[in-house]
Design a protein around this motif. Structure first.
Motif, PDB file in Angstrom:
ATOM      1  N   SER A 263       0.826  -1.206   0.000  1.00 47.46           N
ATOM      2  CA  SER A 263       0.000   0.000   0.000  1.00 47.46           C
ATOM      3  C   SER A 263       0.863   1.260   0.000  1.00 47.46           C
ATOM      4  CB  SER A 263      -0.922  -0.013   1.218  1.00 47.46           C
ATOM      5  OG  SER A 263      -1.743   1.139   1.249  1.00 47.46           O
ATOM      6  N   CYS A 288      -5.113  -6.945  -1.732  1.00 47.96           N
ATOM      7  CA  CYS A 288      -6.086  -6.570  -0.693  1.00 47.96           C
ATOM      8  C   CYS A 288      -7.111  -7.673  -0.475  1.00 47.96           C
ATOM      9  CB  CYS A 288      -6.790  -5.268  -1.079  1.00 47.96           C
ATOM     10  SG  CYS A 288      -5.721  -3.808  -1.041  1.00 47.96           S
ATOM     11  N   GLN A 293      -9.177  -7.956   2.778  1.00 50.69           N
ATOM     12  CA  GLN A 293      -9.652  -6.575   2.677  1.00 50.69           C
ATOM     13  C   GLN A 293     -10.481  -6.402   1.413  1.00 50.69           C
ATOM     14  OE1 GLN A 293      -9.034  -4.428   5.136  1.00 50.69           O
ATOM     15  NE2 GLN A 293      -7.747  -5.871   6.252  1.00 50.69           N
TER      16      GLN A 293
END
Length: 575
Positions: A263, A288, A293
Motif C-alpha cells: 500500500s 487486498c 480486505q
C-alpha cells in the motif's frame, strides 16, 4: 553452466571445444559449422522476385508465408536488400522461429553495407534464449564482440530475462557481474528485471535490498552473492520513473504478505507522479482481497474507473475468484456478466471460475448455459472443468447427462492423466464402477500407456463395489500394459483385500510390495493386523505387527496405541 570471464574483453567463454545442444551444460560447434546444422534443405516453392523492391508489408507477408530455408541464397539476398536499419529490425522481430531469424540475420550481416548494431543482436539473443539454445546464444554473443558491438543495458536486461525464464536463475544473476566488468550500471529497466527475477525466485528481501541499493546509486552485489558492488559515476539517488518498476515492487510485497508495504509503495507511486496502469490496480486488488480486505479491493476498482483506467478481463477474474472464495455466487455472476457488458471477452480463467462455482452449487441449468455460451463463442471447455461438470451431474443423479457430456466434450480429446483420473473418480466416489470402467477403457484408443493414477482410481472403484476379482485382474494386467504398480497401488489393494478378509492374498501382496522396494505405510500394516484380529488369528496379527516394527514403521497416534492394547488383550483371551 560454468562461465568464465575474459579479463581483456569481459566476454564469456568456455575452456573446451563446443558442440551444439539445447542443454546449457553441453558445448556448441564452431560458427562455421553452425548454419548447415540448422537449415532444412527440403525443396519448396520459391517466390517469384520482381525487379521492383517489395514494400515492407509485402516483404513481411512473403517471408511469413515461405520456408526461408528452402530459398536460394541469391533470392533471399534480393528480398532483403535495400532495407534501412529500422526496416531490418522490423523484419527480424517478425520471424516466427529462431532458425528463420538467424537465417535472416546472417544474410543481413553478409551485406557489405550492413552496420552491426546492438538492437539486432538483442533480438537474436532473446530468440535464442526463449528457445533455450544456450550454445547458439553463446556463439552470437562472441560474434557480437567480433563485430565491435558493445552490449548495452538492453542487452544485459535481455540476457537476465531469458536466462531466468529458462530456469537458470543463478546464471541470469551472473550477468550483473559481467555488467560491472564492462562498467555498465543498470538502468531502471534492467534493475526492474533483476528485482522481478528475485521476486519470482521467492527472494523477496533480496529483491527489496537490490532495489534500494540501486536507488542509492550503489549496487551491492554481495546481496546476491556476487562479490563487491559498484557505484555510478555520479553521486545522486535514482528515482523509479516507470509504472513497471512499481508494479514489480507491489507484487513483491504482496507475495511476501506485506500488505502495508504494498500500500505504501502504491501511494509513493502516485506521489511521484507515475501513472498506475491496469496491472497496478489488478495487483493491488488481488493483494487486498487475498488479505481479507475485500471492501478495500472494491474501492480500488472505483478509483481505477475514476482515473479512467479501464478494467480488463483479469480485473474481473480477480473479483470472481475473491467472491468465489467467500461463497458469494451473486458476486461471481455479476462480474462474469460485467465482462461481456463492457465489451470484453471471457477467457479460460473466467470460464473456469464460473463453472466451478455453478457446479459446486449444483446450478445445472446455469452451468449448461455457460457451456453453450463458451461453445458459441468458438471456445473450448477447459479440461480442469471437465471433472467438475461430470461430478455435478453424478451428484444430481443425472448419469445419462453425464454420459452425454463425456461423449461430446471428453471422448477423443487430449486430456491430462490427472484430469482423466478425476473424471473416473467422480464416478468411483458414488459407487458407479461400470461408468468409471467405461471411462477407463474409452481411453484405450489413445496411443500412450495409461498413467498409474488412472489404474489406482479404477482399483478404488472396484474396491468400493467389492469387485475384488476385477481389481486383482486389473492389477495383474498393469505390468503387461507397461505401467508397473506404485506404492499407492499396493496400499490401496492390500487395504481393500483386508476389508474382504482375503488376508492370505493381502499378506502375499505385502511381501511383493517390499520386494519391489516400496515401504508400506502404517495404515497398510494396520489393515492386515486388524483383519487378523477380526478373524481371531491373533498370532498372525502379532507376527505382522513385529514385522512392521522390524521394517522401521512406527505406530502413529492414539489409534495405534489402542490397537497395541487391543492386540495384547485378544492374545491373553485366546491364551
Amino acid at each position: 553452466m560454468n562461465l568464465q570471464y575474459l579479463p581483456a574483453s569481459g566476454y564469456l567463454h568456455r575452456r573446451s571445444p563446443v558442440t551444439a545442444s539445447s542443454s546449457p551444460r553441453k558445448l556448441s560447434p564452431p560458427l562455421s559449422s553452425f548454419s548447415p546444422s540448422i537449415i532444412n534443405t527440403t525443396p519448396l516453392s520459391v517466390p517469384k522476385i520482381s525487379s521492383k523492391p517489395p514494400s515492407l508489408p509485402s516483404l513481411l507477408k512473403t517471408l511469413d508465408s515461405t520456408n526461408l530455408q528452402s530459398i536460394p541464397t541469391e533470392t533471399l539476398d534480393s528480398l532483403l536488400s535495400n532495407l534501412t536499419p529500422k526496416e531490418q529490425t522490423v523484419v527480424l522481430k517478425s520471424q516466427r522461429n529462431w532458425r528463420q531469424l538467424l537465417l535472416v540475420f546472417n544474410r543481413f550481416r553478409s551485406q557489405i553495407s550492413y552496420n552491426p548494431n546492438p538492437i539486432h543482436y538483442n533480438i537474436a539473443l532473446r530468440a535464442l534464449g526463449k528457445a533455450k539454445k544456450w550454445d547458439e546464444l553463446r556463439i552470437y554473443w562472441v560474434q557480437m564482440e567480433k563485430d565491435g558491438v558493445f552490449p548495452t543495458n538492453n542487452t544485459y536486461g535481455t540476457l537476465i530475462d531469458v536466462f531466468s525464464k529458462g530456469g537458470l536463475v543463478k546464471e541470469a544473476l551472473l550477468w550483473l557481474k559481467h555488467m560491472k566488468s564492462r562498467g555498465v550500471f543498470p538502468d531502471e529497466v534492467t534493475m526492474n528485471t533483476v528485482v522481478r527475477v528475485l521476486k519470482d525466485s521467492g527472494k523477496f528481501d533480496v529483491g527489496e535490498k537490490f532495489f534500494k541499493s540501486w536507488c542509492r546509486g550503489k549496487i551491492e552485489l554481495d546481496i546476491v552473492d556476487l562479490g563487491s558492488g559498484w557505484e555510478q559515476g555520479f553521486s545522486r539517488e535514482n528515482k523509479p520513473r516507470l509504472a513497471a518498476t512499481y508494479n514489480t515492487l507491489i507484487d513483491l510485497y504482496g507475495k511476501a504478505g506485506r500488505l502495508q508495504d504494498a500500500s505504501d509503495c502504491f501511494k509513493e507511486m502516485l506521489i511521484s507522479g507515475v501513472e498506475p496502469d491496469a496491472f497496478t490496480f489488478n495487483t493491488m486488488i488481488n493483494i487486498c482481497g487475498s488479505c481479507g480486505q475485500l471492501s478495500e479491493a472494491e474501492s480500488l476498482l472505483e478509483k481505477m474507473e475514476e482515473r479512467r483506467i479501464k478494467p480488463d478481463t483479469k480485473t474481473y477474474n480477480i473479483f470472481m475468484s475473491l467472491y468465489a472464495s467467500r461463497g458469494n455466487v451473486d458476486g461471481v455472476l455479476r462480474c462474469y456478466r460485467r465482462i461481456r457488458e463492457i465489451g470484453l471477452r471471457h477467457d479460460v480463467v473466467s470460464s473456469r471460475i464460473i463453472l466451478q462455482v455453478l457446479c459446486e452449487k449444483k446450478m445445472v441449468h446455469d452451468a449448461e448455459n455457460v457451456i453453450a455460451d463458451i461453445m458459441a463463442m468458438g471456445g473450448n471447455i477447459d479440461e480442469q472443468c471437465l471433472p467438475v461438470i461430470i461430478k455435478m451431474y453424478i451428484d444430481e443423479g443425472l448419469l445419462s447427462e453425464a454420459s452425454i457430456f463425456f461423449e461430446k466434450y471428453c471422448f477423443g480429446r487430449e486430456i491430462s492423466s490427472k484430469n482423466y483420473a478425476a473424471l473416473m473418480d467422480a464416478y468411483a466416489e458414488k459407487g458407479c464402477w461400470k461408468e468409471a470402467e467405461d471411462v477407463f477403457y474409452a481411453e484405450m484408443t489413445r496411443e500412450r500407456n495409461k498413467d498409474i493414477i488412472e489404474y489406482n482410481v479404477m482399483l478404488k472403484a472396484y474396491g468400493k463395489a467389492k469387485l475384488y476379482d476385477k481389481a486383482l485382474n486389473l492389477f495383474e494386467s498393469m505390468r503387461n500394459c507397461g505401467t508397473p504398480p506404485d506404492e499407492c497401488t499396493y496400499n490401496t489393494l492390500i487395504q481393500m483385500l483386508c476389508g474382504a478378509e482375503l488376508l492370505d492374498r493381502a499378506t502375499e501382496l505385502l511381501r511383493n510390495m517390499k520386494e519391489a522396494g516400496f515401504r508400506p505405510r502404517c495404515e497398510t500394516f494396520s489393515a492386515i493386523i486388524s483383519g487378523y484380529c477380526h478373524t481371531g488369528f491373533v498370532s498372525g496379527a502379532v507376527e505382522v505387527y513385529q514385522e512392521m516394527k522390524a521394517s522401521g514403521v512406527e505406530p502413529m497416534g492414539k489409534k495405534s496405541l489402542l490397537l497395541q492394547q487391543y492386540l495384547w488383550l485378544r492374545l491373553i483371551i485366546f491364551m
